[in-house]
Scaffold this motif. Structure first.
Motif, PDB file in Angstrom:
ATOM      1  N   ARG A  34       0.991  -0.787   0.145  1.00 44.44           N
ATOM      2  CA  ARG A  34       0.189  -0.012  -0.717  1.00 44.44           C
ATOM      3  C   ARG A  34       0.748   1.345   0.303  1.00 44.44           C
ATOM      4  O   ARG A  34       1.395   2.118   1.187  1.00 44.44           O
ATOM      5  CB  ARG A  34      -0.885  -0.100   1.791  1.00 44.44           C
ATOM      6  CG  ARG A  34      -2.148  -1.285   1.241  1.00 44.44           C
ATOM      7  CD  ARG A  34      -3.151  -0.974   2.245  1.00 44.44           C
ATOM      8  NE  ARG A  34      -3.984   0.615   1.945  1.00 44.44           N
ATOM      9  CZ  ARG A  34      -4.974   0.539   2.638  1.00 44.44           C
ATOM     10  NH1 ARG A  34      -5.488  -0.344   2.831  1.00 44.44           N
ATOM     11  NH2 ARG A  34      -5.194   1.518   2.363  1.00 44.44           N
ATOM     12  N   ILE A  35       1.066   1.473  -1.143  1.00 46.95           N
ATOM     13  CA  ILE A  35       1.821   2.795  -1.229  1.00 46.95           C
ATOM     14  C   ILE A  35       1.106   4.368  -1.027  1.00 46.95           C
ATOM     15  O   ILE A  35       0.217   3.998  -1.590  1.00 46.95           O
ATOM     16  CB  ILE A  35       2.862   2.862  -2.363  1.00 46.95           C
ATOM     17  CG1 ILE A  35       3.708   1.942  -2.843  1.00 46.95           C
ATOM     18  CG2 ILE A  35       3.672   3.638  -2.970  1.00 46.95           C
ATOM     19  CD1 ILE A  35       4.369   1.669  -4.113  1.00 46.95           C
ATOM     20  N   ASP A  36       2.099   5.282  -0.435  1.00 47.77           N
ATOM     21  CA  ASP A  36       1.792   6.681  -0.284  1.00 47.77           C
ATOM     22  C   ASP A  36       1.314   7.046  -1.512  1.00 47.77           C
ATOM     23  O   ASP A  36      -0.414   8.039  -2.191  1.00 47.77           O
ATOM     24  CB  ASP A  36       2.123   7.013   0.739  1.00 47.77           C
ATOM     25  CG  ASP A  36       1.849   8.181   0.761  1.00 47.77           C
ATOM     26  OD1 ASP A  36       0.295   8.922   1.338  1.00 47.77           O
ATOM     27  OD2 ASP A  36       2.341   9.875   1.254  1.00 47.77           O
ATOM     28  N   VAL A  37       1.449   6.694  -2.456  1.00 52.35           N
ATOM     29  CA  VAL A  37       1.601   7.845  -3.654  1.00 52.35           C
ATOM     30  C   VAL A  37       1.266   6.502  -5.377  1.00 52.35           C
ATOM     31  O   VAL A  37       1.527   6.273  -6.060  1.00 52.35           O
ATOM     32  CB  VAL A  37       2.727   7.612  -4.375  1.00 52.35           C
ATOM     33  CG1 VAL A  37       3.204   9.568  -3.077  1.00 52.35           C
ATOM     34  CG2 VAL A  37       3.913   7.433  -4.440  1.00 52.35           C
ATOM     35  N   GLY A  38       0.543   5.163  -4.545  1.00 47.69           N
ATOM     36  CA  GLY A  38      -0.040   4.771  -6.072  1.00 47.69           C
ATOM     37  C   GLY A  38       0.172   4.711  -7.334  1.00 47.69           C
ATOM     38  O   GLY A  38       0.721   4.099  -8.497  1.00 47.69           O
ATOM     39  N   VAL A  39      -1.595   6.121  -7.614  1.00 48.26           N
ATOM     40  CA  VAL A  39      -1.406   6.228  -8.777  1.00 48.26           C
ATOM     41  C   VAL A  39      -0.383   6.331  -9.577  1.00 48.26           C
ATOM     42  O   VAL A  39      -0.078   6.057 -10.843  1.00 48.26           O
ATOM     43  CB  VAL A  39      -2.045   7.474  -8.414  1.00 48.26           C
ATOM     44  CG1 VAL A  39      -2.588   8.013  -9.562  1.00 48.26           C
ATOM     45  CG2 VAL A  39      -3.918   7.033  -8.016  1.00 48.26           C
ATOM     46  N   LEU A  40       0.957   8.152  -8.901  1.00 47.83           N
ATOM     47  CA  LEU A  40       2.181   8.289  -9.155  1.00 47.83           C
ATOM     48  C   LEU A  40       2.724   6.766  -9.590  1.00 47.83           C
ATOM     49  O   LEU A  40       3.545   7.378 -10.826  1.00 47.83           O
ATOM     50  CB  LEU A  40       2.701   8.639  -8.485  1.00 47.83           C
ATOM     51  CG  LEU A  40       1.975  10.476  -8.643  1.00 47.83           C
ATOM     52  CD1 LEU A  40       2.931  11.503  -7.431  1.00 47.83           C
ATOM     53  CD2 LEU A  40       1.444  11.275  -9.785  1.00 47.83           C
ATOM     54  N   TYR A  41       2.667   6.114  -9.415  1.00 47.05           N
ATOM     55  CA  TYR A  41       3.965   4.586  -9.145  1.00 47.05           C
ATOM     56  C   TYR A  41       3.386   4.277 -10.529  1.00 47.05           C
ATOM     57  O   TYR A  41       4.523   3.739 -11.058  1.00 47.05           O
ATOM     58  CB  TYR A  41       3.749   3.640  -7.873  1.00 47.05           C
ATOM     59  CG  TYR A  41       4.621   2.570  -8.040  1.00 47.05           C
ATOM     60  CD1 TYR A  41       5.867   2.373  -7.853  1.00 47.05           C
ATOM     61  CD2 TYR A  41       3.523   1.379  -8.478  1.00 47.05           C
ATOM     62  CE1 TYR A  41       6.623   1.716  -7.836  1.00 47.05           C
ATOM     63  CE2 TYR A  41       4.141   0.502  -8.464  1.00 47.05           C
ATOM     64  CZ  TYR A  41       5.704   0.582  -8.123  1.00 47.05           C
ATOM     65  OH  TYR A  41       6.217  -0.886  -8.164  1.00 47.05           O
ATOM     66  N   VAL A  42       2.536   4.095 -10.888  1.00 43.47           N
ATOM     67  CA  VAL A  42       2.070   2.853 -11.990  1.00 43.47           C
ATOM     68  C   VAL A  42       2.006   4.205 -13.199  1.00 43.47           C
ATOM     69  O   VAL A  42       2.458   3.213 -13.735  1.00 43.47           O
ATOM     70  CB  VAL A  42       0.193   3.116 -11.405  1.00 43.47           C
ATOM     71  CG1 VAL A  42      -0.404   2.199 -12.973  1.00 43.47           C
ATOM     72  CG2 VAL A  42      -0.167   1.954 -10.321  1.00 43.47           C
TER      73      VAL A  42
END
Lengths: 194, 362
Positions: free
Chosen positions: B132-140
């Protein structure tokens, strides 16, 4: 302990990529090595509890800027870099600057060793999205706006430089036709602006 | 001993999770290929593959073995290192986003505190997300944008003019449509107030009318179109336009290296489908399911998970359907459409959302 091991892994990868970037004669290999440096740096940011900075590092540097650099190198199909025969004194200048950088690095190590130990709470570090957003739009609003205007100016400048402002060919055809008919005086009325 | 076990245990648990998730995603991807061939066949009045196993069910494995045992031809004048690196980069960048997919709700399990060394202290829930990364959308978005290198480098290193043109076209296309894609996500992120995929699903749960497809319909359409362009699918499959470029960037690739590109394309399709379902259609949340099963129980998680995968498969079917329906764009039309229509619409949607959110929160 695991974090330390990961740090040395990624730091070693970053240094290896940086060295390979400087030493490769082929510009495309240098560009790929630079991408490796960016990715290794963003991994280090994640181990330092700064996921937002890591994501932005990948998204902007590795994903956007370096793609354009690779693109230009591929389009121009640049030759391998040749060693310089003239301007040999530049080697001495570069060596001197490198020495200064090395001294600075050791000074930082020294300063870090002497500084009192601080523990940072993972929830309030500067790398989280919330803390960055709050700081950017309250305390540092003016610098953010100034940088925004600067970037907008750069975008407009880039568009203007890239657009060719030569006269369109259609106009020349119309001009020639009018001159052939002996009606050169009324040229301006028929001028087509594109 | 205790220190070593304590260090290794989290890595082992996460590794098992990653293995399971990769296995599941790759199986779905393999059967997407079969489904594509079958559905294409039906829509064109054919039967489709039906020789390997009953109803052609073992066809993906037959394809895989064919790819493994084929001769691997490397062009003589290619840049060897980059030529080998490109498919690896493409598939790695396609697979990495799997770790943040929200596959389902957390399951309440037994108390794990009986494990030695206090490894299971206070753990009573099993999350169905690996990280559960804090910046999931940016990561993808970031990882998929790095995937461009695979295609660009493949085109350059093959030493073939068709490959180079395909690689250049593909990178230009992906850079252009990435902007519209990112801008269409901003509206959702603003409404949800978080960049984490699980948080975005939580913000949409409770009722079907909370799904962001309703307030963000423009964003949904822009994201869907940009997703087709990002994955190089028809009508945006200019990089591999057979009539002009032979096979585009993978003209010179054969055997397993070609299979890696092929897999990367289908995993990317899966990724954008996951993003669409998560951002706009409430993810694994099924309205009214909490009335039937207890929240956190295993059946609840299972049905939610199946609903999520079913949603994704519906979007994968949409890809195949569009492939049968639409012809290909011309390249200048593609660029004009991306920069002069899609990006302004996405930016207008962002500004509209800002105004609405501002007045709602006053």
């Amino acid at each position: 302990m695991a974090t330390t091991a990961l740090f040395f892994l990624f730091a070693g990868f970053a240094i290896a990529c940086a060295v390979s970037m400087v030493y490769h004669r082929n510009p495309l290999y240098s560009a790929i090595s630079l991408v490796g440096v960016f990715i290794a740096l963003s991994c280090i940011y994640i181990t330092l509890a700064a996921p937002f900075i890591a994501a932005v590092q990948i998204l902007i540097y590795a994903g956007a800027i370096m793609v354009l650099v690779v693109f230009v190198i591929m389009l121009l199909n640049l030759e391998d870099d040749k060693p310089l025969n003239r301007l040999r004194y530049l080697y001495a200048v570069g060596g001197g600057l490198g020495l200064i950088l090395l001294v600075q690095t050791f000074f930082i190590f020294y300063a870090v060793m002497r500084a009192p130990k601080q523990t940072v709470d993972a929830d309030v570090t500067v790398g989280k999205t919330l803390s960055i957003g709050t700081a950017m739009y309250t305390e540092y609003l003016l610098p953010v706006e100034i940088v925004g205007i600067l970037l907008l100016m750069a975008v407009i400048g880039g568009v203007i430089l890239a657009r060719r402002l030569e006269q369109p060919k259609l106009e020349l055809v119309v001009d020639n036709e009018l001159e052939r008919r002996g009606e050169g005086e009324i040229k301006d009325e028929f001028r087509i602006r594109l | 001993m205790e220190a070593i076990v304590k260090t290794i245990f989290p890595f082992a648990v996460v590794s098992i999770g990653i293995l399971l998730a990769f296995q599941g995603v790759l199986m779905i991807v393999a059967y997407t290929v079969l489904a594509e061939r079958k559905v294409l066949g039906w829509m064109q009045g054919r039967i489709g593959p039906n020789r390997v196993g009953p109803w052609g069910i073992a066809q993906p494995f037959a394809d895989l073995f064919k790819f493994i045992f084929k001769e691997d031809i490397v062009p003589d004048k290619s840049t060897k290192f980059v030529y080998f690196l490109a498919p690896i980069v493409a598939l790695t960048c396609a697979l990495m986003p799997i770790v943040v997919y929200p596959f389902g709700p957390a399951i309440t399990t037994i108390d794990w505190s009986f494990l030695p060394y206090g490894l299971g202290e206070g753990i009573t829930q099993l999350p169905m997300t690996i990280a559960r990364i804090d910046v999931g959308v940016l990561y993808v978005l970031g990882i998929t944008s790095v995937g461009v290198y695979g295609i660009a480098l493949a085109g350059w290193s093959s030493n073939n003019k068709y490959s180079l043109m395909g690689g250049l076209r593909s990178s230009a296309q992906m850079i252009s449509y990435e902007l519209a894609m990112g801008a269409s996500v901003i509206g959702v992120v603003m409404l949800a107030g978080t960049l984490e995929l699980g948080g975005i699903i939580a913000a949409q749960s409770g009722s079907m009318f909370k799904w962001y497809i309703i307030p963000q319909f423009i964003g949904f359409i822009v994201f869907l179109i940009a997703a087709f362009a990002e994955t190089n699918r028809i009508p945006f499959d200019l990089p591999e336009a057979e009539t002009e470029l032979v096979a585009g960037f993978h003209t010179e690739y054969s055997a397993l290296k070609f299979a890696l590109f092929f897999m990367a394309e289908y995993v990317n399709m899966f990724t954008v489908s996951v993003m669409i379902v998560t951002l706009f259609l409430g993810g694994w949340y099924i309205p009214g399911l909490s009335l039937i099963f207890e929240v956190g129980s295993i059946p609840y998680a299972l049905v939610s998970h199946i609903g999520f995968i079913g949603n994704i498969c519906a979007f994968l079917f949409l890809y195949i359907w569009i492939r049968c329906t639409l012809p290909r764009f011309r390249f200048d039309q593609l660029m004009n459409f991306g920069w002069k229509f899609l990006l302004p619409v996405a930016l207008a949607n962002v500004i509209l959302t800002i105004i609405v959110v501002y007045f709602l929160n006053r």
